[in-house]
Design a protein around this motif. Structure first.
Motif, PDB file in Angstrom:
ATOM      1  N   GLU A 287     -38.530 -77.882  -6.067  1.00  0.00           N
ATOM      2  CA  GLU A 287     -37.953 -79.216  -5.897  1.00  0.00           C
ATOM      3  C   GLU A 287     -36.677 -79.364  -6.716  1.00  0.00           C
ATOM      4  O   GLU A 287     -35.689 -79.929  -6.251  1.00  0.00           O
ATOM      5  CB  GLU A 287     -38.966 -80.283  -6.286  1.00  0.00           C
ATOM      6  CG  GLU A 287     -40.133 -80.413  -5.319  1.00  0.00           C
ATOM      7  CD  GLU A 287     -41.186 -81.384  -5.798  1.00  0.00           C
ATOM      8  OE1 GLU A 287     -41.017 -82.006  -6.877  1.00  0.00           O
ATOM      9  OE2 GLU A 287     -42.198 -81.534  -5.093  1.00  0.00           O
TER      10      GLU A 287
ATOM     11  N   LYS B  96     -53.997 -71.404 -13.164  1.00  0.00           N
ATOM     12  CA  LYS B  96     -53.525 -71.249 -11.782  1.00  0.00           C
ATOM     13  C   LYS B  96     -52.956 -72.557 -11.256  1.00  0.00           C
ATOM     14  O   LYS B  96     -51.923 -72.578 -10.582  1.00  0.00           O
ATOM     15  CB  LYS B  96     -54.659 -70.764 -10.882  1.00  0.00           C
ATOM     16  CG  LYS B  96     -55.057 -69.334 -11.129  1.00  0.00           C
ATOM     17  CD  LYS B  96     -56.229 -68.926 -10.262  1.00  0.00           C
ATOM     18  CE  LYS B  96     -56.691 -67.510 -10.598  1.00  0.00           C
ATOM     19  NZ  LYS B  96     -57.888 -67.125  -9.844  1.00  0.00           N
ATOM     20  N   SER B  97     -53.616 -73.657 -11.566  1.00  0.00           N
ATOM     21  CA  SER B  97     -53.155 -74.971 -11.120  1.00  0.00           C
ATOM     22  C   SER B  97     -51.799 -75.317 -11.730  1.00  0.00           C
ATOM     23  O   SER B  97     -50.891 -75.783 -11.042  1.00  0.00           O
ATOM     24  CB  SER B  97     -54.192 -76.029 -11.501  1.00  0.00           C
ATOM     25  OG  SER B  97     -53.735 -77.309 -11.179  1.00  0.00           O
ATOM     26  N   VAL B  98     -51.649 -75.083 -13.022  1.00  0.00           N
ATOM     27  CA  VAL B  98     -50.380 -75.356 -13.696  1.00  0.00           C
ATOM     28  C   VAL B  98     -49.282 -74.460 -13.146  1.00  0.00           C
ATOM     29  O   VAL B  98     -48.150 -74.894 -12.922  1.00  0.00           O
ATOM     30  CB  VAL B  98     -50.533 -75.188 -15.230  1.00  0.00           C
ATOM     31  CG1 VAL B  98     -49.189 -75.157 -15.921  1.00  0.00           C
ATOM     32  CG2 VAL B  98     -51.397 -76.295 -15.793  1.00  0.00           C
ATOM     33  N   SER B  99     -49.608 -73.218 -12.902  1.00  0.00           N
ATOM     34  CA  SER B  99     -48.628 -72.277 -12.362  1.00  0.00           C
ATOM     35  C   SER B  99     -48.160 -72.714 -10.976  1.00  0.00           C
ATOM     36  O   SER B  99     -46.967 -72.667 -10.674  1.00  0.00           O
ATOM     37  CB  SER B  99     -49.237 -70.878 -12.305  1.00  0.00           C
ATOM     38  OG  SER B  99     -48.338 -69.966 -11.725  1.00  0.00           O
ATOM     39  N   ALA B 100     -49.097 -73.138 -10.142  1.00  0.00           N
ATOM     40  CA  ALA B 100     -48.727 -73.605  -8.795  1.00  0.00           C
ATOM     41  C   ALA B 100     -47.862 -74.851  -8.883  1.00  0.00           C
ATOM     42  O   ALA B 100     -46.868 -74.985  -8.154  1.00  0.00           O
ATOM     43  CB  ALA B 100     -49.988 -73.882  -7.983  1.00  0.00           C
ATOM     44  N   ARG B 101     -48.211 -75.770  -9.768  1.00  0.00           N
ATOM     45  CA  ARG B 101     -47.431 -77.001  -9.921  1.00  0.00           C
ATOM     46  C   ARG B 101     -46.028 -76.697 -10.453  1.00  0.00           C
ATOM     47  O   ARG B 101     -45.052 -77.297 -10.027  1.00  0.00           O
ATOM     48  CB  ARG B 101     -48.166 -77.956 -10.869  1.00  0.00           C
ATOM     49  CG  ARG B 101     -47.488 -79.274 -11.044  1.00  0.00           C
ATOM     50  CD  ARG B 101     -47.483 -80.079  -9.777  1.00  0.00           C
ATOM     51  NE  ARG B 101     -46.827 -81.354 -10.033  1.00  0.00           N
ATOM     52  CZ  ARG B 101     -46.173 -82.033  -9.135  1.00  0.00           C
ATOM     53  NH1 ARG B 101     -46.110 -81.599  -7.906  1.00  0.00           N
ATOM     54  NH2 ARG B 101     -45.599 -83.161  -9.452  1.00  0.00           N
ATOM     55  N   ALA B 102     -45.937 -75.760 -11.388  1.00  0.00           N
ATOM     56  CA  ALA B 102     -44.632 -75.384 -11.928  1.00  0.00           C
ATOM     57  C   ALA B 102     -43.765 -74.765 -10.839  1.00  0.00           C
ATOM     58  O   ALA B 102     -42.558 -75.023 -10.779  1.00  0.00           O
ATOM     59  CB  ALA B 102     -44.800 -74.412 -13.089  1.00  0.00           C
TER      60      ALA B 102
ATOM     61  N   THR C 132     -43.925 -75.451  -7.641  1.00  0.00           N
ATOM     62  CA  THR C 132     -43.517 -76.552  -6.775  1.00  0.00           C
ATOM     63  C   THR C 132     -42.375 -77.343  -7.406  1.00  0.00           C
ATOM     64  O   THR C 132     -41.383 -77.671  -6.750  1.00  0.00           O
ATOM     65  CB  THR C 132     -44.710 -77.489  -6.507  1.00  0.00           C
ATOM     66  OG1 THR C 132     -45.757 -76.734  -5.896  1.00  0.00           O
ATOM     67  CG2 THR C 132     -44.332 -78.627  -5.594  1.00  0.00           C
ATOM     68  N   LEU C 133     -42.516 -77.651  -8.697  1.00  0.00           N
ATOM     69  CA  LEU C 133     -41.451 -78.384  -9.394  1.00  0.00           C
ATOM     70  C   LEU C 133     -40.161 -77.581  -9.449  1.00  0.00           C
ATOM     71  O   LEU C 133     -39.076 -78.130  -9.318  1.00  0.00           O
ATOM     72  CB  LEU C 133     -41.903 -78.745 -10.812  1.00  0.00           C
ATOM     73  CG  LEU C 133     -42.992 -79.812 -10.923  1.00  0.00           C
ATOM     74  CD1 LEU C 133     -43.417 -79.986 -12.367  1.00  0.00           C
ATOM     75  CD2 LEU C 133     -42.505 -81.127 -10.347  1.00  0.00           C
ATOM     76  N   SER C 134     -40.289 -76.279  -9.620  1.00  0.00           N
ATOM     77  CA  SER C 134     -39.108 -75.423  -9.652  1.00  0.00           C
ATOM     78  C   SER C 134     -38.382 -75.457  -8.317  1.00  0.00           C
ATOM     79  O   SER C 134     -37.157 -75.547  -8.267  1.00  0.00           O
ATOM     80  CB  SER C 134     -39.519 -73.990 -10.001  1.00  0.00           C
ATOM     81  OG  SER C 134     -38.416 -73.125  -9.915  1.00  0.00           O
TER      82      SER C 134
END
Length: 116
Positions: free
Chosen positions: A41, A29-35, A37-39
């Motif tokens: 940005e 879930k953490s990696v998915s949320a970060r991905a 956000t990066l997407s």
């Protein structure tokens, strides 16, 4: 007694597996949320860069158009000078091409004997 120890070991292993699954789910879930956000940005960056590039292209096109118009006006005002300049530039281009071709031909013919 052996059966009890075996049950304790099984329960411990099952608890550890359940805990690992929970941690993997949390990390996923953490990696998915970060991905995500990066997407977002990256998308914003691409949009901003695209806008800047489009404005730069429009500015360059306007500048080239204005300079082309100035050249056309100068040629209209001074046709004799424009013809003379173009003739001189053409002659210089021809002479430069001739000398380059001659030098290349001389180098090619001399390199044949050098390698024999």
């Amino acid at each position: 007694m052996a059966q009890t120890k075996l049950n304790v070991v099984e329960d411990t292993v099952e608890n550890q597996i359940a805990e690992l699954r929970s941690q993997i789910s949390s990390l996923s879930k953490s990696v998915s949320a970060r991905a995500g956000t990066l997407s977002n940005e990256a998308s914003e960056f691409v949009d901003e860069a695209s806008g800047r590039l489009q404005r730069a292209a429009q500015t360059a096109a306007q500048t080239v158009k204005a300079q082309g118009h100035n050249v056309v006006e100068a040629v209209k005002e001074n046709p004799g000078t424009a013809t003379s300049v173009l003739t001189v530039v053409g002659a210089l281009g021809f002479a430069l091409g001739y000398f380059v071709a001659t030098a290349a031909n001389e180098q090619k013919s001399s390199s044949i004997y050098r390698w024999r």
